[in-house]
Design an enzyme around this catalytic site. Sequence first.
Site, PDB file in Angstrom:
ATOM      1  N   ARG A  31      22.300 -13.758  24.998  1.00 39.90           N
ATOM      2  CA  ARG A  31      21.928 -14.960  24.740  1.00 39.90           C
ATOM      3  C   ARG A  31      22.998 -16.091  24.844  1.00 39.90           C
ATOM      4  O   ARG A  31      22.854 -17.517  24.911  1.00 39.90           O
ATOM      5  CB  ARG A  31      20.919 -15.491  23.517  1.00 39.90           C
ATOM      6  CG  ARG A  31      19.840 -14.709  23.586  1.00 39.90           C
ATOM      7  CD  ARG A  31      18.862 -15.333  22.692  1.00 39.90           C
ATOM      8  NE  ARG A  31      18.184 -16.422  23.159  1.00 39.90           N
ATOM      9  CZ  ARG A  31      17.749 -17.115  22.492  1.00 39.90           C
ATOM     10  NH1 ARG A  31      17.088 -16.897  21.251  1.00 39.90           N
ATOM     11  NH2 ARG A  31      16.954 -18.346  22.773  1.00 39.90           N
ATOM     12  N   HIS A  90      14.601 -15.757  12.190  1.00 44.75           N
ATOM     13  CA  HIS A  90      14.843 -17.279  12.224  1.00 44.75           C
ATOM     14  C   HIS A  90      13.995 -17.847  11.072  1.00 44.75           C
ATOM     15  O   HIS A  90      12.988 -17.486  10.822  1.00 44.75           O
ATOM     16  CB  HIS A  90      14.453 -17.860  13.381  1.00 44.75           C
ATOM     17  CG  HIS A  90      15.607 -17.426  14.525  1.00 44.75           C
ATOM     18  ND1 HIS A  90      15.200 -17.353  15.901  1.00 44.75           N
ATOM     19  CD2 HIS A  90      16.800 -17.633  14.676  1.00 44.75           C
ATOM     20  CE1 HIS A  90      16.183 -17.562  16.738  1.00 44.75           C
ATOM     21  NE2 HIS A  90      17.417 -17.593  15.919  1.00 44.75           N
ATOM     22  N   CYS A 117       9.410 -22.164  18.464  1.00 46.21           N
ATOM     23  CA  CYS A 117      10.428 -21.572  19.346  1.00 46.21           C
ATOM     24  C   CYS A 117      10.714 -22.226  20.927  1.00 46.21           C
ATOM     25  O   CYS A 117      11.820 -22.416  21.241  1.00 46.21           O
ATOM     26  CB  CYS A 117      10.369 -19.974  19.497  1.00 46.21           C
ATOM     27  SG  CYS A 117      10.235 -19.037  18.051  1.00 46.21           S
TER      28      CYS A 117
HETATM   29  N1  ARG Z   1      14.131 -13.217  21.752  1.00 47.54           N
HETATM   30  C1  ARG Z   1      14.384 -14.254  21.120  1.00 47.54           C
HETATM   31  C2  ARG Z   1      15.486 -13.839  20.023  1.00 47.54           C
HETATM   32  O1  ARG Z   1      15.371 -12.884  19.366  1.00 47.54           O
HETATM   33  C3  ARG Z   1      13.401 -15.175  20.394  1.00 47.54           C
HETATM   34  C4  ARG Z   1      13.829 -16.409  19.515  1.00 47.54           C
HETATM   35  C5  ARG Z   1      12.624 -17.016  19.244  1.00 47.54           C
HETATM   36  N2  ARG Z   1      13.219 -18.458  18.714  1.00 47.54           N
HETATM   37  C6  ARG Z   1      12.864 -19.153  17.568  1.00 47.54           C
HETATM   38  N3  ARG Z   1      13.094 -20.336  17.380  1.00 47.54           N
HETATM   39  N4  ARG Z   1      12.539 -18.234  16.452  1.00 47.54           N
HETATM   40  O2  ARG Z   1      16.535 -14.605  20.061  1.00 47.54           O
END
Ligand code: ARG
Length: 306
Positions: free
Chosen positions: A104, A187, A287
Amino acid sequence: MTQTTAMPQTTPQRTATPRHYLMCPPTYFDVVYAINPWMDPSSPVDTAKALAQWEALRAAYEARGHRVDVIEPEPGLPDMVYAANGGIVVGGRALAARFTHPERAAEGPAYDRWFDTPAAEGYRRLGEAVETMEGEGDLLLIGKLLLAGTGFRTTPAGHAEVAERLELAEQGIELIPLELVDPRYYHLDTALSVLDDGAVSGETVVAYHPEAFSPAAQETLRRLFPDAILVGADDAAVLGLNVVSDGLHVFLSERAHDYADALKERGFVPVGIDLSEVFKGGGSVKCCTLELRPDATATTTEETSR
Ligand code: ARG
């Protein structure tokens, strides 16, 4: 088993205030790696369906008078749809994320560049964070408190950098670190909802799933929010806590039934949203939504920073 502790005598009137959101369409959304327990790269994603569901969320915001801006999605960044992680904007100051996982990493610069576009006028672009910091995934503002998750993604050094670069002390905002302990709730925004900052109603309301937090963090939450809505395992496990609230409407997964009932009891209007596709990446409503808070001391519109 979602329950309200110490129900206040009377439920105050809830009021919606207009918000400014940034969203990213799931054009390139996919699950091709697994960086949280929800992600299964062997289960297929329906991109057309993801886009239609995302459009419905955007329309739901706009129908309630909120401004939605859109950032251009980039190929090769399948998680870019989770705009909340792109950065944190408080008092008109915009700090872009620094991601934990290399998959990411390029999203940080992409969100940072957006703050140089005409739509971002009025927001001060501070650049990318140096320390690991996943934006509003882990940083949730409620009035003069910035609730700051750590344990899986954003680090304590990331918190310190946020406090310094967003000039939290100068803005009268206190950062409250909260340790997360369950990898499914990696998160803060998967474990806690900010529902009402009390600016209009006079009552601050959050909801959270206690078991997602360390004992010390649970103690902190009990002290700060004795009237919180406590959300049980079932609603937490559909990422029901991953909501956006405008002070009255609470946009949340349509699968979080008990939580929706508890919200109604406290005077909120739940707006059920179906995001079954982006759920496969481990995310829901919040998210997909980065809140942009203008500098209240510099603006003349009715959009104030709360
Ligand atoms: N696949 C992403 C990760 O694991 C999902 C992020 C979800 N975003 C959030 N604000 N919780 O980073």
